[in-house]
Scaffold this motif. Sequence first.
Motif, short mmCIF file in Angstrom:
data_model
loop_
_atom_site.label_atom_id
_atom_site.label_comp_id
_atom_site.label_asym_id
_atom_site.label_seq_id
_atom_site.Cartn_x
_atom_site.Cartn_y
_atom_site.Cartn_z
N LEU A 123 0.83 -1.21 0.00
CA LEU A 123 0.00 0.00 0.00
C LEU A 123 0.87 1.26 0.00
CD1 LEU A 123 -3.03 0.47 -0.13
CD2 LEU A 123 -3.08 0.60 2.36
N LYS A 124 2.03 1.18 0.63
CA LYS A 124 2.93 2.33 0.66
C LYS A 124 3.57 2.57 -0.70
CE LYS A 124 5.68 3.03 4.15
NZ LYS A 124 6.70 2.81 5.22
N LEU A 125 3.94 1.49 -1.40
CA LEU A 125 4.74 1.61 -2.62
C LEU A 125 3.91 1.79 -3.89
CD1 LEU A 125 7.59 -1.04 -2.12
CD2 LEU A 125 7.66 1.43 -1.71
N GLU A 126 2.66 1.36 -3.88
CA GLU A 126 1.86 1.41 -5.11
C GLU A 126 1.75 2.84 -5.64
OE1 GLU A 126 0.62 0.62 -8.16
OE2 GLU A 126 -0.03 -1.23 -7.15
N LYS A 127 2.13 3.01 -6.90
CA LYS A 127 2.09 4.34 -7.54
C LYS A 127 0.94 4.50 -8.52
CE LYS A 127 7.09 5.15 -7.28
NZ LYS A 127 8.33 5.40 -8.06
N ASP A 128 0.43 3.38 -9.02
CA ASP A 128 -0.64 3.43 -10.01
C ASP A 128 -1.97 3.37 -9.27
OD1 ASP A 128 -2.44 3.13 -12.08
OD2 ASP A 128 -1.16 1.78 -13.22
N VAL A 129 -2.56 4.53 -9.05
CA VAL A 129 -3.74 4.59 -8.19
C VAL A 129 -5.04 4.75 -8.99
CG1 VAL A 129 -2.40 5.50 -6.28
CG2 VAL A 129 -3.52 7.09 -7.82
N ARG A 130 -5.00 4.31 -10.25
CA ARG A 130 -6.21 4.39 -11.06
C ARG A 130 -7.32 3.51 -10.47
NH1 ARG A 130 -4.06 2.58 -16.76
NH2 ARG A 130 -2.73 1.33 -15.38
N GLY A 131 -8.55 3.97 -10.61
CA GLY A 131 -9.70 3.19 -10.17
C GLY A 131 -10.22 2.36 -11.34
N TYR A 132 -11.18 2.95 -12.08
CA TYR A 132 -11.73 2.25 -13.24
C TYR A 132 -10.97 2.69 -14.49
CZ TYR A 132 -15.09 0.18 -16.43
OH TYR A 132 -15.67 -0.59 -17.40
#
Length: 280
Positions: A123-132
Motif C-alpha cells: 500500500l505504501k509503494l503502489e504508484k498506479d492509483v487508477r480506479g476504473y
Amino acid sequence: MLKLELKAIDFDTVLKHEDLNNLIERMLNNIGSTDPELRDTLIFNTFGKLIIEEYLTDYQMKHIIEVCRKNLFLGIEEMESDLVFTRSFSALVIGLILQKDRQRKFLPEEIVLKTIEESIKYLKLEKDVRGYVEGKGWAHSIAHGADLLAEAVRHPNFNNDLSIKCLEAVKLCLFKETATKAPFVDDEEERLIFVLEALIGKGITHNELEKWIIEVSDNLQDLKRKEGYSLNFFWKKSNVITFLRGLYFRLLHKEAYSELRNSIADILQQWHNQIYSPGE
C-alpha cells in the motif's frame, strides 16, 4: 479457452477435477488479464468460491498465496501500466486466503508474518492509483490494497506494534500523486477506512488515532503553505476531507471514540473556515 472453462465449471465435481492444479496455474497466469470479464468476473470470483468454500487443499492455497505475494510487487515502480491489474487482483486473493487462515489455521506463521509486512509495504509503494480503466475494468489498486491490509490487521498473528506503520501507509495513500492529476473518485477513501476499523478492532488507542489525524491535517496544511490554492492542493484536500468525514460517520455508527469524533469535527470545521470563510 479459459473463459469458457470457467463459465462451465461444475463446483460439485471440481474436487475430482484431475486437472484442477493445471486450472489453478492458468488462473494465476491470467490473474492480471486486461480482459475484465476474465480477470474480475471469472478468475477472481472462481478463486473466491474455491478458497472461501474450501474446495482447495492446504497445499494448493499455500501455492496460490506464494505466487500472489510475488505478483504484489511486479512493476511496482511504474506509474501507469497493465501490471497494476496483476498486483491489485493478487492483493484481493491474498486477502481471501488470510481471511480463511483466520478462520482455520493452515498457513505457517512465518508466511503469515511476512504477508502482513508485505501488505503494508504494498500500500505504501503502489504508484498506479487508477480506479476504473476504460476498456479494461477495475484496477482499484488502493481499494484492493486497503482490503488486503484490513485482512492482515484482523489476522490473529498481527502484531499491534505495526499499527503505526499501517496508519502511515493510509496517510501516504491520501497524498499519492496520480497519473490523472485528480482526487480519488472511486470510493478509495471509504476502503481505506476499513483499515482503521480493523485497527480499532485490535485496540488502537484514541490518543494514537487522534495524533495521526492531526498529522494528516498538518500535512495538508504544509501542502497549502507550499503550493497555495493549487489544483494539487484542492485534490489532496478532497481526499483528506472525504476520508475524515467518512471516518467520523463510521465511528458514529459504531458509537465509538466520541472524543475522537469531536476532534475530527473540529478539524473539519477548521478547514471549512479556512477555505470558505477565510475572513471570519
